[in-house]
Design an enzyme around this catalytic site. Structure first.
Site, PDB file in Angstrom:
ATOM      1  N   LEU A  84       0.842  -1.197   0.000  1.00 15.77           N
ATOM      2  CA  LEU A  84       0.000   0.000   0.000  1.00 15.77           C
ATOM      3  C   LEU A  84       0.876   1.246   0.000  1.00 15.77           C
ATOM      4  O   LEU A  84       1.917   1.269   0.650  1.00 15.77           O
ATOM      5  CB  LEU A  84      -0.827   0.040   1.283  1.00 15.77           C
ATOM      6  N   LYS A 116      -5.603  -0.484   9.929  1.00 19.59           N
ATOM      7  CA  LYS A 116      -4.452  -1.172   9.358  1.00 19.59           C
ATOM      8  C   LYS A 116      -3.846  -2.008  10.478  1.00 19.59           C
ATOM      9  O   LYS A 116      -3.265  -1.476  11.428  1.00 19.59           O
ATOM     10  CB  LYS A 116      -3.431  -0.168   8.813  1.00 19.59           C
ATOM     11  N   GLU A 174      -5.079 -10.506   7.911  1.00 15.11           N
ATOM     12  CA  GLU A 174      -3.931 -10.332   8.795  1.00 15.11           C
ATOM     13  C   GLU A 174      -4.056 -11.239  10.016  1.00 15.11           C
ATOM     14  O   GLU A 174      -5.135 -11.349  10.598  1.00 15.11           O
ATOM     15  CB  GLU A 174      -3.921  -8.862   9.234  1.00 15.11           C
ATOM     16  N   LYS A 291      -9.890   2.654   1.088  1.00 14.57           N
ATOM     17  CA  LYS A 291      -9.951   2.014  -0.222  1.00 14.57           C
ATOM     18  C   LYS A 291     -11.150   2.581  -0.979  1.00 14.57           C
ATOM     19  O   LYS A 291     -12.226   2.704  -0.388  1.00 14.57           O
ATOM     20  CB  LYS A 291     -10.144   0.496  -0.054  1.00 14.57           C
ATOM     21  N   LYS A 315      -0.881   6.571   7.985  1.00 18.48           N
ATOM     22  CA  LYS A 315      -0.223   5.995   9.161  1.00 18.48           C
ATOM     23  C   LYS A 315      -0.422   6.853  10.412  1.00 18.48           C
ATOM     24  O   LYS A 315      -0.525   8.074  10.325  1.00 18.48           O
ATOM     25  CB  LYS A 315       1.294   5.859   8.888  1.00 18.48           C
ATOM     26  N   CYS A 408      18.191  -2.934  48.855  1.00 17.66           N
ATOM     27  CA  CYS A 408      17.085  -2.136  48.310  1.00 17.66           C
ATOM     28  C   CYS A 408      17.393  -0.648  48.497  1.00 17.66           C
ATOM     29  O   CYS A 408      17.673  -0.205  49.618  1.00 17.66           O
ATOM     30  CB  CYS A 408      15.786  -2.504  49.027  1.00 17.66           C
ATOM     31  N   CYS A 411      14.544   0.671  51.221  1.00 21.98           N
ATOM     32  CA  CYS A 411      14.480   0.270  52.628  1.00 21.98           C
ATOM     33  C   CYS A 411      15.765  -0.366  53.130  1.00 21.98           C
ATOM     34  O   CYS A 411      15.898  -0.640  54.325  1.00 21.98           O
ATOM     35  CB  CYS A 411      13.298  -0.667  52.865  1.00 21.98           C
ATOM     36  N   CYS A 426      13.346  -7.175  46.501  1.00 22.24           N
ATOM     37  CA  CYS A 426      13.673  -6.617  47.800  1.00 22.24           C
ATOM     38  C   CYS A 426      12.992  -7.514  48.821  1.00 22.24           C
ATOM     39  O   CYS A 426      11.821  -7.863  48.678  1.00 22.24           O
ATOM     40  CB  CYS A 426      13.124  -5.197  47.886  1.00 22.24           C
ATOM     41  N   CYS A 432       8.750  -2.465  53.446  1.00 19.15           N
ATOM     42  CA  CYS A 432       9.427  -1.596  52.485  1.00 19.15           C
ATOM     43  C   CYS A 432       8.393  -0.610  51.961  1.00 19.15           C
ATOM     44  O   CYS A 432       7.403  -1.006  51.341  1.00 19.15           O
ATOM     45  CB  CYS A 432      10.004  -2.415  51.332  1.00 19.15           C
TER      46      CYS A 432
END
Ligand code: IVH
Length: 673
Positions: A84, A116, A174, A291, A315, A408, A411, A426, A432
């Site tokens: 296309l 598309k 598709e 189309k 697009k 960590c 903490c 952790c 924490c």
């Protein structure tokens, strides 16, 4: 049963099963349950085993091959598969429109507009209604034979249905993987320690080119038809719209977003409308295809350099851009997972400035070989967190490797990688604060409890000020406490309280998702909500029982089971329930005025997205289908409704504009609560 009786039963079972497949996959309007369907398939399978002479290659039992093929053969398409021409802005669309209007010497042109799809093109060849081959596009003239894999896609009919089936037809379409399918697939891959796919398109491509169709059958591939190549048949097809309608009658799934558009302005509006809903669609799209609808006009326009003059792909802005990694640091997630995050030089991706992108885990960093200083492709898809897709190795200059911290950063607890896991975690647990905050943010998020106005900043404020410790504490907040917070007026405080109150009435699947059980995404939460009707019943389920649910493997089953064994979690759930958290259970659906009714939605709604409207209707016990039939009770139409609206008028089905619909919806929700 003798052979003759078996022959008749087998014949009618195949017809019945094909018809149910059609209702399920093409019309999105099944009339029997999965269990009933399985029973029919089982009966057919048993008869075919007992009477092997009745076996036929296109029987619905014969979708998956018994052994792999040795290589993918080449197949020539009868009519070449063209590409296309693209348009990237409005000026290019105007030029396209002017070009064809001049060439046809007409004032206005009718187009067919459609999405598309960002998947893989395939060509399905049917002879006398039987699928004989399926091939990839290849170079447009010769593709690869992927018949064995395409046969596993339930949406692709092995035999065409209906009347006047053509002697020969090439159906073009598709193969895609939906977002939900992609999530479930990657979860499964993670469970098995297999490769994680970068995006649905890659996953679809990899799946379609397998030699063993038993692997492909495990992949959630979908198919949409968007055109034809060679055609020898009795039905005259004079427009693209006709072609799609007829393909659908023959049992092929076509996009529900396809629409007829008169003139350029209508096309541009459609492009904008779909663009706004792009991230809500079930699958990835990268543009809109226009189309020329009339086949005679198409023929008059002809082709230039392997692309039709009568079609164009307008697009959307790409969801991938190039930028530089300035640094890599880590974030602590709600399950303690330490996620490396790339700090990026700011880059605009499809209208949003991106400064961070996830690198997922250390294995991903190593696999992609991302280093600080690298130039990379970043991708943003829908609501998903932006991610680093790949490194541009040719541009590599001075770079530094990332090293995972041993403690960590929030903490100070140890950071440990457990056997068989890709992630480091952790070990601080709920002590924490990072884990706790993330869990609350997740709970409030749009797809979970959808608490408007409760974002990251506010959650941090609420936890740091000591007003909340757990998600249950949210429902104890009052307006004095809230308006005492920085930058929080009485109005915002009231809004938040209202949003909290509103969030209490939810659905079971949202509630399960909101709990933030490790590896339980939306799809898994939905499967759980379908199988169980209460927290207690999930809590009682054994790991083995949980494993029988689609897409739940031993690790996720273990996580779910473990979650409900934690006293702390059960206490929070109890507190939430005692604060009035509730969801639409099966029995209150009975009382909804919408119960059992069938709705079709068309056009763009202003106040709700179509997905939201659909979810609300489903919660109220209604069905939402993609096709208007005599059984449809209401067609709800928004801005620029499609052909479904015309169909409703034709069949005399009641139509509702958005405000009438919203009014009915609110009343029904009130009544059901
Ligand atoms: S029509 C002669 N329609 O785009 C027209 N193509 O660049 C040929 N694609 O390889 C294609 N969605 O894979 C058409 N609705 C759609 C499409 C579509 C995706 C892909 C297709 C093809 C490529 C052409």
């Amino acid at each position: 049963m003798n052979l003759e009786q078996a022959r008749q039963r087998v014949h009618s079972l195949r017809q019945i099963i094909n018809q149910h497949n059609y209702r399920y996959y093409v019309l999105d309007d099944p009339t029997i349950s999965d269990a009933e369907y399985d029973k029919l398939l089982r009966e057919l399978l048993d008869l075919e085993t007992e009477f092997p002479q009745l076996m036929e290659p296109n029987s619905p039992t014969q979708r998956v091959g018994v052994k792999p093929v040795s290589a993918l053969k080449e197949v020539a398409h009868i009519v070449p598969m063209l590409s296309l021409a693209n348009a990237f802005d409005e000026a290019e669309m105007q030029a396209f429109y002017k070009r064809i209007r001049d060439k046809l010497s007409v004032d206005s042109i009718v187009f067919a507009g459609e999405t598309k799809f960002d998947g893989l093109a395939v060509n399905l060849l049917y002879h006398d209604g039987m699928l004989v081959s399926a091939a990839t596009r290849g170079d447009g003239y010769v593709g690869e034979d992927v018949t064995h894999n395409v046969r596993t896609i339930s949406q692709v009919p092995l035999c065409l249905l209906g009347d006047a089936v053509p002697t020969s037809i090439e159906v073009r379409g598709e193969v895609v993987i939906t977002h939900a399918g992609f999530e479930a697939l990657n979860n499964k891959q993670r469970e098995k320690g297999d490769k994680i796919f970068a995006n649905p398109r890659n996953a679809a491509a990899g799946s379609l080119r397998q030699l063993d169709s038993r692997i492909t059958a495990e992949r959630p591939l979908s198919f949409f038809a968007y055109g034809i190549g060679d055609y020898k048949g009795r039905v005259e097809l004079t427009s693209h719209t006709d072609i799609l309608k007829q393909l659908k009658r023959w049992g092929l799934p076509v996009s529900t977003e396809s629409i007829k558009l008169a003139g350029l302005d209508a096309c541009l509006k459609y492009y904008d409308d779909i663009g706004k809903r792009r991230s809500e669609l079930a699958y990835d799209i990268d543009g809109i295809v226009f189309k020329v609808d009339d086949v005679q006009q198409q023929q008059a326009l002809g082709f230039v350099s392997r692309a039709p003059r009568w079609a164009i792909a307008y697009k959307f802005p790409p969801l991938e851009e190039i930028t530089q990694v300035l640094d890599i640091d880590v974030q602590v997630g709600r399950t303690g997972a330490i996620t490396p995050v790339a700090r990026l030089s700011p880059v605009n991706v499809a209208g949003v400035t991106i400064t961070n992108a996830t690198l997922h885990n250390i294995d991903e960093i190593q696999r992609k070989d991302v280093r600080i200083g690298d130039w990379v492709y970043v991708r943003r898809a829908g609501d998903v967190i932006p991610e680093v897709v790949s490194v541009i190795k040719d541009r590599r200059g001075k770079v530094t490797e990332f090293v995972m911290p041993e403690t960590c950063p929030v903490c100070g607890a140890d950071v440990i990688r457990q056997d068989g896991e890709a992630v480091y975690r952790c070990m601080g647990g709920i002590s924490c604060s990072a884990q706790n905050i993330q869990a609350i943010i997740h709970f409030a998020s749009r797809k979970a409890m959808n608490i408007d106005g409760l974002g990251e900043k506010l959650v941090v404020q609420l936890t740091e000020s000591g007003l909340i410790n757990t998600v249950a504490d949210l429902y104890l907040l009052d307006s004095t406490q809230l308006s005492g917070l920085d930058r929080m007026g009485t109005k915002s405080a009231d809004n938040l309280l209202q949003a909290l109150a509103k969030s209490k009435s939810t659905t079971f699947e949202r509630f399960i998702y909101a709990l933030g059980i490790r590896d339980v995404g939306e799809a898994t939460a939905r499967s759980l909500a379908r199988r169980y009707d209460s927290i207690e019943s999930i809590q009682k389920a054994s790991i083995e029982e949980l494993e029988t649910i689609p897409d739940i493997g031993p690790i996720v089953a273990g996580n779910i089971h473990n979650f409900f064994q934690q006293k702390h979690n059960l206490e929070i759930i109890q507190q939430l329930l005692s604060k009035g958290m509730r969801w639409v259970p099966a029995n209150t659906k009975e009382s909804s005025v919408f119960n059992g009714m069938s709705f079709v939605l068309t056009g763009t709604l202003e106040k709700l997205t179509r997905d939201e409207a659909k979810q609300k209707l489903i919660d109220l016990g209604a069905k939402v289908t993609g096709t208007v039939s005599k059984k449809t009770n209401y067609v709800v139409f928004g801005d620029s409704p499609g052909s479904k609206y015309d169909k409703a008028l034709e069949l005399g089905i009641e139509t509702l504009d958005e405000s009438t619909f919203m009014h009915m919806l609110e009343k029904a929700e009130e009544q059901a609560s």
